[in-house]
Motif scaffolding. Structure first.
Motif, short mmCIF file in Angstrom:
data_model
loop_
_atom_site.label_atom_id
_atom_site.label_comp_id
_atom_site.label_asym_id
_atom_site.label_seq_id
_atom_site.Cartn_x
_atom_site.Cartn_y
_atom_site.Cartn_z
N HIS A 112 48.93 -72.43 3.51
CA HIS A 112 47.70 -72.51 4.31
C HIS A 112 46.42 -72.16 3.53
CE1 HIS A 112 49.40 -72.51 8.69
NE2 HIS A 112 50.09 -73.27 7.88
N GLU A 162 49.89 -77.69 13.41
CA GLU A 162 49.25 -76.42 13.04
C GLU A 162 48.58 -75.71 14.22
OE1 GLU A 162 49.88 -74.90 10.52
OE2 GLU A 162 50.37 -76.31 8.91
N ASP A 215 51.45 -78.25 2.93
CA ASP A 215 52.01 -77.99 4.26
C ASP A 215 51.33 -78.97 5.21
OD1 ASP A 215 52.77 -77.14 6.74
OD2 ASP A 215 51.89 -75.15 6.59
MN MN Z 1 51.57 -74.64 8.56
#
Ligand code: MN
Ligand code: MN
Length: 479
Positions: A454, A308, A276
């Motif tokens: 994550h 993020e 990610d």
């Molecule tokens: Mn993310």
């Protein structure tokens, strides 16, 4: 004798199924080669700066020109020109100029290259009971308990007071030392085990152990009381010419150490840090490199920073970097610049917000919406909307645009599926989509599904990884 005609079903049932059987041998070989290269990329691109730098080096090899230099020269650019523009070494814009005027819009794929991690605090170095530790401040949404007892690497930059840069990359080579965060042994962990996961390891406890041996007698300095820290300060000075105050002008990140790996006995998945969203960023970058000839509309990939933590700041998608870049592009492709042309270029653009999504995980079925969550290796996922609760904060793509995108995918043999984040009342999340929708352009989220999003090691399916590349390439060519 006439050939027997295959009987067509009276209705088409929309199935969510793994796509392996739809790929021939040739395509499967391409998928494997692509995933090998992808594993290599995420193994080396452990920070947004590294992800940016590696993509930039690849772009230069592919003939992309530094756009800032073209702007400075002020010479008009022609269709087919390939350009890159860096935003402070953390966000990168790549484009291939199309035959149509910019005001007709661009075909954009946007992804992010920052990932959840532990940043060093501005004054990180301290000694406690002869141990030297680094104080950290986590970045992005992490489950803190996942970060203890792992082999960790240290990556980043330090700018000394004279402005010279020191690049630090420690913990990746097989003979490099690694760092770690200790955890409590279960024998003494009864109280800890009774705490909720979110509080058992608090953020302030994420202190990275980096040394335990005091300075050698011959190098001792009576003025410095903390002898293990003295060893580290001396090492910093001797190896890199650094002083402790240099941490004030540093960006140093703690990440899992070591490369990404093939996952599964069938090697059908990838386990690695930072998927990610480097999985989509790599797909977007590779897709724009592989465009043949001059596209009709200008194609552009942007791999950006700060998603993020809300896409904020100088290098986040909220900044005017991309808007300014499009304005400069318009300026170098028309006889007479006007602001209206830039507004038109942005409004008429079409974009895939290329960000990962959560896979249906049968191990956590109680938060899943199994008929609507993407499943592994069933293809790249289209998310009409993200958000939380009643679609709060989402950029809901129009039905008209969804029709266009799925037709592009179907016509170009992209295996795709629809997705949603999970049970409606359970949580939520967002992407960069709404920052672009702000300009009036069509945007939809389209990315690779992950397990353990994550976490220090995230899981993705190889078919989905490859379909990301195919989807972005088709979109550049046909949107
Ligand atoms: Mn993310
Ligand atoms: Mn993301």
């Amino acid at each position: 004798m006439a050939k027997k005609e295959k009987k067509k079903p009276s209705v088409n049932v929309w199935k969510r199924e793994q796509g392996w059987d739809k790929l021939d041998k040739d395509e499967l070989a391409k998928l494997d080669a692509y995933c090998d290269e992808y594993i290599d990329y995420i193994s080396n691109a452990k920070t947004e700066r590294l992800a940016h730098d590696i993509a930039l080096q690849m772009a230069v090899k592919k003939g992309f020109k530094n756009f800032d230099e073209l702007v400075k020269a002020g010479k008009k650019i022609k269709p087919g020109t390939k350009i890159y523009r860096s935003c402070y070494g953390k966000t990168l814009f790549l484009a291939v100029i199309g035959n149509e005027p910019l005001e007709n819009g661009l075909n954009l794929v946007g992804s992010h290259i920052d990932c959840p991690r532990l940043d060093l605090k501005p004054s990180p170095l301290y000694e406690d009971d002869k141990l030297v530790l680094l104080d950290t401040h986590y970045y992005g949404g992490i489950k803190k308990y996942q970060w203890v007892t792992l082999p960790l690497a240290l990556h980043g930059v330090i700018f000394k007071k004279d402005g010279t840069k020191v690049q630090l990359d420690i913990g990746e080579k097989p003979d490099d030392p690694v760092l770690t965060i200790t955890d409590l042994l279960p024998h003494l962990g009864r109280d800890q085990a009774g705490k909720p996961l979110g509080t058992a390891i608090p953020g302030e406890a994420l202190n990275v152990l980096i040394a335990s041996r005091p300075i050698d007698k011959e190098n001792d300095d009576k003025e410095v009381g903390e002898k293990t820290k003295l060893r580290i300060l001396k090492l910093m000075k001797d190896t890199y010419g650094l002083e402790e105050e240099d941490f004030a002008s540093a960006e140093i990140e703690i990440t899992p150490a070591g490369p990404a790996r093939h996952l599964g006995l069938d090697k059908s998945m990838v386990l690695g840090y930072g998927q990610d969203d480097r999985v989509c960023a790599f797909g977007a970058v590779k897709a724009i490199f592989d465009l043949k000839g001059t596209p009709s509309r200008t194609a552009a990939a942007v791999i950006c920073d700060k998603e993020e933590i809300g896409s904020v700041g100088q290098t986040g998608m909220e900044s005017t970097f991309m808007e300014n870049t499009v304005a400069e592009l318009v300026n170098l492709t028309v006889d007479k610049y006007s602001d209206l042309l830039t507004r038109r270029a942005l409004e008429h653009s079409a974009m895939l917000s290329a960000d990962v999504c959560a896979l249906h995980d049968p191990g956590f079925g109680d938060v899943s919406s199994p008929h609507n969550m993407p499943k592994i290796n069933c293809g790249i996922a289209l998310m009409k909307y993200t958000g939380g609760g009643g679609k709060g904060g989402s950029s809901d793509a129009s039905a008209e645009f969804m029709s266009k995108v799925r037709t592009i995918f179907n016509d170009n043999k992209v295996i795709w599926q629809m997705g949603e984040l999970g049970k409606v009342d359970v949580g939520g999340g967002g992407t960069i989509a709404h920052f672009l929708a702000h300009y009036g352009m069509n945007v939809v989220d389209c990315g690779v599904g992950l397990f353990s999003m994550h976490a220090p090691y995230e899981t993705a399916g190889k078919l989905d990884i490859y379909m990301g590349y195919k989807a972005y390439k088709a979109f550049f060519e046909k949107a």
